[in-house]
Scaffold this motif. Sequence first.
Motif, short mmCIF file in Angstrom:
data_model
loop_
_atom_site.label_atom_id
_atom_site.label_comp_id
_atom_site.label_asym_id
_atom_site.label_seq_id
_atom_site.Cartn_x
_atom_site.Cartn_y
_atom_site.Cartn_z
N ALA B 241 7.16 4.87 9.24
CA ALA B 241 6.56 4.33 8.01
C ALA B 241 5.94 5.45 7.19
O ALA B 241 6.13 5.53 5.97
CB ALA B 241 5.52 3.27 8.35
N ALA B 242 5.20 6.35 7.87
CA ALA B 242 4.55 7.45 7.14
C ALA B 242 5.59 8.34 6.47
O ALA B 242 5.38 8.81 5.35
CB ALA B 242 3.69 8.26 8.11
N THR B 243 6.73 8.55 7.15
CA THR B 243 7.77 9.40 6.58
C THR B 243 8.39 8.74 5.35
O THR B 243 8.64 9.40 4.34
CB THR B 243 8.85 9.71 7.62
N VAL B 244 8.63 7.45 5.43
CA VAL B 244 9.19 6.74 4.27
C VAL B 244 8.20 6.79 3.11
O VAL B 244 8.58 7.01 1.96
CB VAL B 244 9.53 5.28 4.64
N ILE B 245 6.91 6.61 3.42
CA ILE B 245 5.90 6.64 2.36
C ILE B 245 5.78 8.05 1.78
O ILE B 245 5.72 8.24 0.58
CB ILE B 245 4.53 6.16 2.89
N GLY B 246 5.76 9.05 2.66
CA GLY B 246 5.62 10.43 2.20
C GLY B 246 6.84 10.90 1.44
O GLY B 246 6.74 11.62 0.45
N GLY B 247 8.01 10.48 1.88
CA GLY B 247 9.26 10.88 1.23
C GLY B 247 10.25 11.38 2.27
O GLY B 247 10.08 12.47 2.81
N LEU B 284 -0.65 -3.06 9.13
CA LEU B 284 -0.46 -3.77 7.87
C LEU B 284 -0.37 -2.77 6.73
O LEU B 284 0.51 -2.86 5.86
CB LEU B 284 -1.63 -4.73 7.65
N ALA B 285 -1.26 -1.77 6.77
CA ALA B 285 -1.27 -0.76 5.70
C ALA B 285 0.02 0.04 5.69
O ALA B 285 0.67 0.20 4.65
CB ALA B 285 -2.47 0.18 5.89
N PHE B 286 0.44 0.52 6.89
CA PHE B 286 1.68 1.30 6.95
C PHE B 286 2.89 0.44 6.58
O PHE B 286 3.78 0.89 5.86
CB PHE B 286 1.87 1.91 8.34
N GLY B 287 2.91 -0.78 7.08
CA GLY B 287 4.04 -1.68 6.79
C GLY B 287 4.16 -1.96 5.31
O GLY B 287 5.25 -1.88 4.72
N THR B 288 3.01 -2.30 4.69
CA THR B 288 3.03 -2.61 3.26
C THR B 288 3.46 -1.38 2.46
O THR B 288 4.30 -1.47 1.56
CB THR B 288 1.63 -3.05 2.79
N GLY B 289 2.88 -0.24 2.84
CA GLY B 289 3.24 1.00 2.14
C GLY B 289 4.72 1.29 2.24
O GLY B 289 5.37 1.66 1.26
N MET B 290 5.29 1.06 3.44
CA MET B 290 6.71 1.34 3.63
C MET B 290 7.57 0.42 2.78
O MET B 290 8.55 0.86 2.17
CB MET B 290 7.07 1.19 5.11
N ILE B 292 6.74 -1.09 -0.01
CA ILE B 292 6.62 -0.71 -1.42
C ILE B 292 7.48 0.52 -1.71
O ILE B 292 8.20 0.58 -2.71
CB ILE B 292 5.14 -0.44 -1.80
N ALA B 293 7.44 1.49 -0.77
CA ALA B 293 8.23 2.71 -0.98
C ALA B 293 9.72 2.39 -1.01
O ALA B 293 10.45 2.85 -1.88
CB ALA B 293 7.91 3.73 0.11
N LEU B 294 10.17 1.57 -0.05
CA LEU B 294 11.60 1.24 0.01
C LEU B 294 12.04 0.50 -1.24
O LEU B 294 13.17 0.63 -1.70
CB LEU B 294 11.89 0.38 1.25
N ASN B 299 12.15 7.89 -2.71
CA ASN B 299 11.84 9.23 -2.23
C ASN B 299 10.35 9.44 -1.99
O ASN B 299 9.87 10.58 -1.91
CB ASN B 299 12.39 10.30 -3.18
N GLY B 300 9.64 8.34 -1.89
CA GLY B 300 8.25 8.38 -1.47
C GLY B 300 7.32 9.11 -2.43
O GLY B 300 7.64 9.32 -3.60
N ILE B 301 6.16 9.48 -1.89
CA ILE B 301 5.16 10.15 -2.72
C ILE B 301 5.70 11.49 -3.22
O ILE B 301 5.53 11.85 -4.38
CB ILE B 301 3.85 10.35 -1.90
N ALA B 302 6.40 12.23 -2.34
CA ALA B 302 6.98 13.51 -2.76
C ALA B 302 7.93 13.31 -3.93
O ALA B 302 7.99 14.14 -4.84
CB ALA B 302 7.70 14.16 -1.59
#
Lengths: 236, 607
Positions: B241-247, B284-290, B292-294, B299-302
């Motif tokens: 999840a963090a990788t998807v959010i980060g990029g 919940l935070a990581f899931g939601t963030g992922m 939204i990113a998808l 390409n995430g935050i980057a």
Amino acid sequence: MLVVDNLSVSYGHIQALRDVSLTVARGEMVALIGANGAGKTTTLRAISGLVSADSGAVRWDDTLLTGMAAERISKVGLAHIPEGRGVFPRLTVAQNLKMGAYVRRKRISNLDADIESALELFPQLGPRMNQPAGTMSGGEQQMLAIARALVGKPSFLMLDEPSHGLAPAIVEHVFELLDHLREQGLAVLVVEQHVAAVLSRAQRAYVLERGRVTLAGASADLEHGRLADAYLGSLL
Amino acid sequence: MKRVFVVGLLLLPLLGRYQSFVFSLAAVYALLALSLVVLTGWSGQLNLHIAALGLGIGAYAAFALERAGAPVAFAVPLVAVVTIPLAVVVAAAAVRFRGLELAVATLAVGLIFERLAFRNIAKALSPNSFSSSYVSFGRPSIAGLELSGDRLFYVFTLVLAGILFAIVVHAGRNATGRTLRAIREREVAAEVLGVPVLAYRIGAFALSMVAAAIAGALFASLKAGITPDSFNLDLSFTILAATVIGGVASPTGAVIAGVLAAGLPELGRSGPLSVLLSGERLFLAFGTGMIIALWRYPNGIAGIFRRRKEPGAGAERRDHAIPVAKSERRTYATSLERSAKPTILRIDDVHVRFGGVTALDGISLFIPEGEICALIGPNGAGKSTLFNAVTGLVRPNAGRIYIGGRDVTEMPAHRRTALGLGRTFQSVEVFRNLTILENVMIGAHLARTAGSIAEAIALPQAARSEKHIRAHALDVLDTLGLADLAGEHPGDLPLGAMRLLEAGMALAHNPALLLLDEPSAGLDRAETERFTDLIGRLRAAYGLTILLVEHDMGVVGAASDYVYALDFGRIIAAGSAAEVRRDPVVIEKYLGAARPPAQRRFAGARR
């Protein structure tokens, strides 16, 4: 009757269609011609609801199609065969044909007979009924796409380059077939690069240039150059 | 990326014990996220249980090395060496699967490691441990300097992670990264351009596992002990999840992911954000963030930052007219002359069957050097299958195929490309995620003079190789009149220009024999004429031999010296275009009832 009234479409800030108006009556075949990038495919996609219009209206008889979802438009009786086939590659030919009847779920009485008559139009598909569609050649998939649309019993048929990838003899056959369907009362709108072939079958034609209709008239007039136009000359 | 490293070092004096621990963990997680960037972002493969199938393997390998007597400072880097064979074996198995199947397979194998293998390794190596599964692990010492201090360990971690990031960044910026992105988009197209796709996929999977394993060794040392449960699915999910959010597509995204994965749980412990991030709410935070990113930011935050840098679209459409010198009239080679010249392609009694369907039923033909030869026939006659058999995308059930006198029947596609075979596809196979220049550079893959390892450690020859390939690709684009568009993406090109580009990709590897599959399909008349002229010019300019499948008899007549007509996987006629067109069988099976000449598209104009 299909009426397209001052339709404009843009992708981002690129204006693809500007105030395009055209009509297609029942029992009539109309050709839409023009260079690649002129907006022919966009016109078909806007009619069938796959892209939304900025302004203008599309009507089929009394039904306003503008703003309607694509799957509802197809249930009104409009069939769109996009370029590049779009058959289901893992389903067999038979299953693909049955999917064609999806739009008339409640009115399926003699599906087998309808599939049978679609196969009569493309006898080549007969022996391939149990083969996954993705394993057929490109041209055969094109035939299947047309046959599948016909199983849905549409009243208005739009085809985007039906000749794409088809052998010359089959191209001829497809246009004969469209003529035959037209005689039975279908309204047919065809986008085609084989300009001479389509003009010999269509009653009327519109020429699209950079998103605008620049020329319209009876096919015979266009074909025989009575409407002198350098641009059309380059297409023929 | 260098800046991140320097900032990381400069932070050192500010860090207390606790902060050093968290920052070290961030570096470890960034390394783990980097392994996902290589695997998923670049090569399009999935590993759903990276915590076990990567991190855990590295941790237990380091543990085993330590038990074998290796000092921890050596055990950690040594993990890279000892996990390479395992990584290659796992990778070689994994690449047999794709997409969803691969995801499920990694999950299954990862769970086996987590629940079974790790426990047994721990038991076998420390039978006297008070708990059956917990094993303790030391901190490294270098030159007598014990790194047990968290700040020193942080430096150790940062340096090791920095080296791996540098390797990946260098490889990613050059041909290796470009090739992986091309494979991700279209494997088959990359293969016929000469890319050994399987080797690249195995390499990416193995590199990803090794990077994750080093992260695992650092992880074990940082935590001073591990249990199998340290490598559970929760951790895999958090990192993913963090990788998807980060990029997922860039090393920068991996750094952001590391900070998020290590930092957010800490913010959940106390402070104003603990309401949102404590305990289960973290997921919940990581899931939601992922999600939204998808949904919005693939390409995430980057990617958000990078997008700002890109110049706005809106390049005008240019006319891709090829400056054409009208080709002089040619005379057709008679059959006798044909066989006198050296043969470049010979097909000998080739049969291809798909299940019960016979696609090719004993085809034999040959093409002499320098000829433009057309293949015509009804749909389903086997034309594209013949192309696929020649290029190596389908294996014949019987018969042999020779290119330049060499039997290539059993040869994989990318090696045939190296022999001088190029092709285009009916469906226009270009890489939409690469620029037009990069597309042609993939075509020039065979001209690479530096391997992935040279690129990873930034040897000067890597830069030279890239420069050479770039210049060559620009030359090709120039020949085709596409040089102005080099930096753009091919998705917006008109079909005619896209087919030119595809031809350019094939030309970039300097083929001797070029196969064109329906080059005029979907082109309007002006584009068709331009392409027909191009075919003749290519032969003149590059001395090419060309085989084309084509339905437009105008093109066939104008471009080809010799024509083979196919039906039901057999040759039904052969000869000059004029001869074949008169052939009664061809008329009946292919051309259809004679049409008035006026209706034949641009046939009259050329003869």
